[in-house]
Enzyme design. Structure first.
Site, mmCIF file in Angstrom:
data_model
loop_
_atom_site.group_PDB
_atom_site.id
_atom_site.type_symbol
_atom_site.label_atom_id
_atom_site.label_comp_id
_atom_site.label_asym_id
_atom_site.label_seq_id
_atom_site.Cartn_x
_atom_site.Cartn_y
_atom_site.Cartn_z
ATOM 1 N N HIS A 175 0.840 -1.200 0.000
ATOM 2 C CA HIS A 175 0.000 0.000 0.000
ATOM 3 C C HIS A 175 0.872 1.245 0.000
ATOM 4 C CE1 HIS A 175 0.416 0.731 4.426
ATOM 5 N NE2 HIS A 175 0.366 -0.584 4.517
ATOM 6 N N ASP A 177 -0.067 4.334 1.119
ATOM 7 C CA ASP A 177 -0.317 5.295 2.193
ATOM 8 C C ASP A 177 0.393 4.915 3.485
ATOM 9 O OD1 ASP A 177 -2.207 3.069 2.212
ATOM 10 O OD2 ASP A 177 -3.167 4.081 3.906
ATOM 11 N N GLU A 244 -5.040 1.800 2.947
ATOM 12 C CA GLU A 244 -5.003 0.629 3.814
ATOM 13 C C GLU A 244 -5.079 1.028 5.282
ATOM 14 O OE1 GLU A 244 -3.381 -2.594 6.337
ATOM 15 O OE2 GLU A 244 -2.605 -0.563 6.065
#
Length: 580
Positions: A175, A177, A244
């Protein structure tokens, strides 16, 4: 030529079947031969068949030492150019280059927040445009030769088309983020949280270990495979979500839907996402790819009571009643129990089979459990195996127990005004074998007594509320415990064999693990049974490597990061050659 596996991984052993009445003559004859063999073993113990011991009742019992067989190391077919590229990963040149690339990724802020609005409406999502531009500049071959789809604007789906459409694709995940950095903690960092500082051993900063390291390592491995001229038979997919850390509802949810629409249900060979890493236990190094996740639910508790001037207070304010409820909640805990399908049950077997320091009491309880005709846990009785294993500490205890944590509390707005509302949010991670209803019923039971004591109305998960009431409200994200990935399948054998190829000299034992946290894989369950949550980077001088995620001084060992790249390159090639 397919990769060679000399011994199939069978981490969970099954005890011998118990006798039955009414068998046919052939079965009776075979049973007689077995009985004679066992009788001889009592007279001549050195010749006893593997798995038989002397027991007080004179019946065979499974030996824990015979479980958890390990596969041989798996190496891909030799290829001069690919082997040269793999050797390059051990050079100072690659080390310096990947430090610069991961450091650069950390410098691009990609924080995600629980209160983010829809994509396209909330400007805070726009940080991902900068991250996409960074990836495109840093990995030019990937962006020139792979198909790149932007899913829901910021989700990244890369497709490296294989030459054989009959082979199910491999999917690697990560992910983009990170969790936010609270402004009040910035001064506590050794190096600024978005500096990507390198101190000679570690790269520091938010996302360096969760999980831009795995994302950049994946891109490194694929970029170098392209450079070496690798041409996959099996399609390779890369899926990178962007929310996420706040539930994945706009990122991973959209990405999985796009993949499912393209390929259908049960269409992927294997998925590898971030997750469990390595652990030293009982004198042995374990690699613990997560084959399951605990479930998840939050419950918000709100107490509403009349306000007024604080100089004339009631005996209990809304904050006092909420505090009473929290104390009652924390005074009791959920049952500690270890179901057979829980991957930690398998790790115990692996520990008994391979660890010289495995505790004798734990081994005795494990042997008793394995030898029982019915090994399922009885909810009315204490699970002595689980309780004994839990003595190792809370990090082990909560692999076998539903957890509860009061994480957010609020109430009151002014010192001389009675609080009309007080609330708390309780996070739960649901054990395998438990359900959300167990959580909801327990909370409702506790709240019922307190509501009665204070003459309040209870609204337990019914959507109602009132001026003098206790309200229980479920969170918007509810996840049951995940399906358990089979640990006797070929994808697991390829993963374990790749681990042993890279770390064989360290005497690593591969055992299925369970995640107490949740990952984006929650949205991918329909795509394959073979989902692994695994951080394959290992540094012998480190712990698990996950001690500093979501807090100040997040960092990653460069040695661990380089090993992640090595493992991913081997795994992609091994999966490409595997006959599933």
């Amino acid at each position: 030529m397919p990769p060679r596996i000399m011994e199939k991984a069978l981490p969970v052993a099954t005890p011998p079947p118990q006798g039955q009445r009414g068998w046919p003559k052939t079965a009776k004859f075979v049973g007689g031969i077995f009985a004679l063999s066992f009788a001889l073993s009592l007279l001549f113990p050195d010749s006893a068949p593997i798995g038989l011991q002397r027991l007080p009742l004179g019946r065979p019992r499974y030996r824990v030492e015979d479980g958890c067989k390990q596969p041989d190391a798996i190496f891909p077919t030799k290829n001069t150019e690919l082997d040269r590229i793999y050797e390059y990963l051990s050079s100072d040149g690659f080390r310096n280059e990947t430090i610069e690339r991961l450091s650069g990724a950390v410098k691009v802020k990609t924080e995600s927040f629980d209160d983010l609005g829809p994509v396209g409406e909330d400007a805070r999502w726009e940080v991902f445009y900068d991250f996409h531009a960074y990836l495109k500049d840093t990995f030019p071959l990937i962006h020139a030769k792979l198909a790149v789809d932007k899913i829901n604007t910021h989700g990244l789906l890369y497709t490296w088309k294989g030459s054989d459409d009959s082979l199910k694709p491999t999917l690697l995940m990560a992910h983009q983020d990170t969790v936010p950095v609270p402004a009040e903690t910035v001064g506590s960092w050794t190096h600024p949280p978005f500096s990507g500082a390198y101190d000679g051993r570690y790269i520091w900063g938010r996302g360096s270990n969760d999980c831009k390291n795995q994302l950049i390592a994946t891109m490194e491995a694929v970029e170098l495979l392209l450079q070496a001229g690798f041409e996959p038979k099996r399609t390779l997919l890369l899926s990178f979500g962007f929310d996420e850390e706040c539930g994945g509802q706009q990122g991973a949810s959209s990405l999985s839907s796009a993949i499912q629409k393209r390929y259908g249900d049960d269409s992927l060979a294997v998925i590898v996402d971030e997750g469990a890493t390595f652990e030293r236990a009982w004198g042995v190094l374990f690699a613990k790819p997560g084959t399951a996740e605990k479930g998840y639910t939050d419950v918000k508790i709100t107490v509403r009571m009349p306000g007024g001037h604080s100089s004339i207070p009631p005996q209990h304010t809304s904050i006092g009643v909420l505090s009473e409820l929290i104390v009652r909640l924390e005074d009791g805990q959920y049952r500690t129990h270890l179901e057979d399908e829980n991957p930690y049950y398998t790790q115990l077997q692996c520990g008994a089979a391979h660890s010289p320091d495995f505790p004798s009491k734990l081994k005795k309880l494990l042997s008793k459990r394995l030898s029982s005709p019915s090994r399922s846990t009885c909810k009315a009785k204490p699970d002595h195996l689980a309780l004994e294993a839990a003595k190792q500490g809370p990090e082990i205890q909560y692999l076998m127990q539903t957890s509860q944590a009061v994480d957010v509390v609020g109430g009151g707005v002014k010192i001389n005004a009675l609080p009309e509302r007080a609330s708390a949010t309780v996070n739960h991670r649901i054990n395998i074998g438990d359900t959300r209803d167990l959580v909801y019923n327990r909370l409702a039971g506790i709240a019922t007594g307190i509501a009665h004591r204070h003459n309040l109305t209870l609204h337990a998960f019914d959507g109602g509320e009132g001026p003098s009431s206790i309200t229980l409200e479920a969170s918007r994200i509810e996840v049951p415990p995940s399906p358990v990935t089979p640990a006797d399948g070929r994808p697991y054998a390829v993963l374990a064999g790749t681990v042993r190829a890279l770390y064989g000299g360290d005497g690593v034992v591969v055992a299925p693990g369970i995640m107490t946290g949740n990952t984006d894989t929650r949205y991918y369950w329909a795509l394959t049974r073979h989902i692994f949550r695994f951080g394959p980077g290992y540094d012998a001088d480190e712990g698990t490597g996950l001690e500093n995620i979501h807090t100040v001084n997040e960092k990653i060992s460069v040695a661990s990061h380089v090993n992640t790249v090595k493992w991913l390159m081997l795994f992609v090639r091994n999966m490409d050659e595997a006959e599933l």
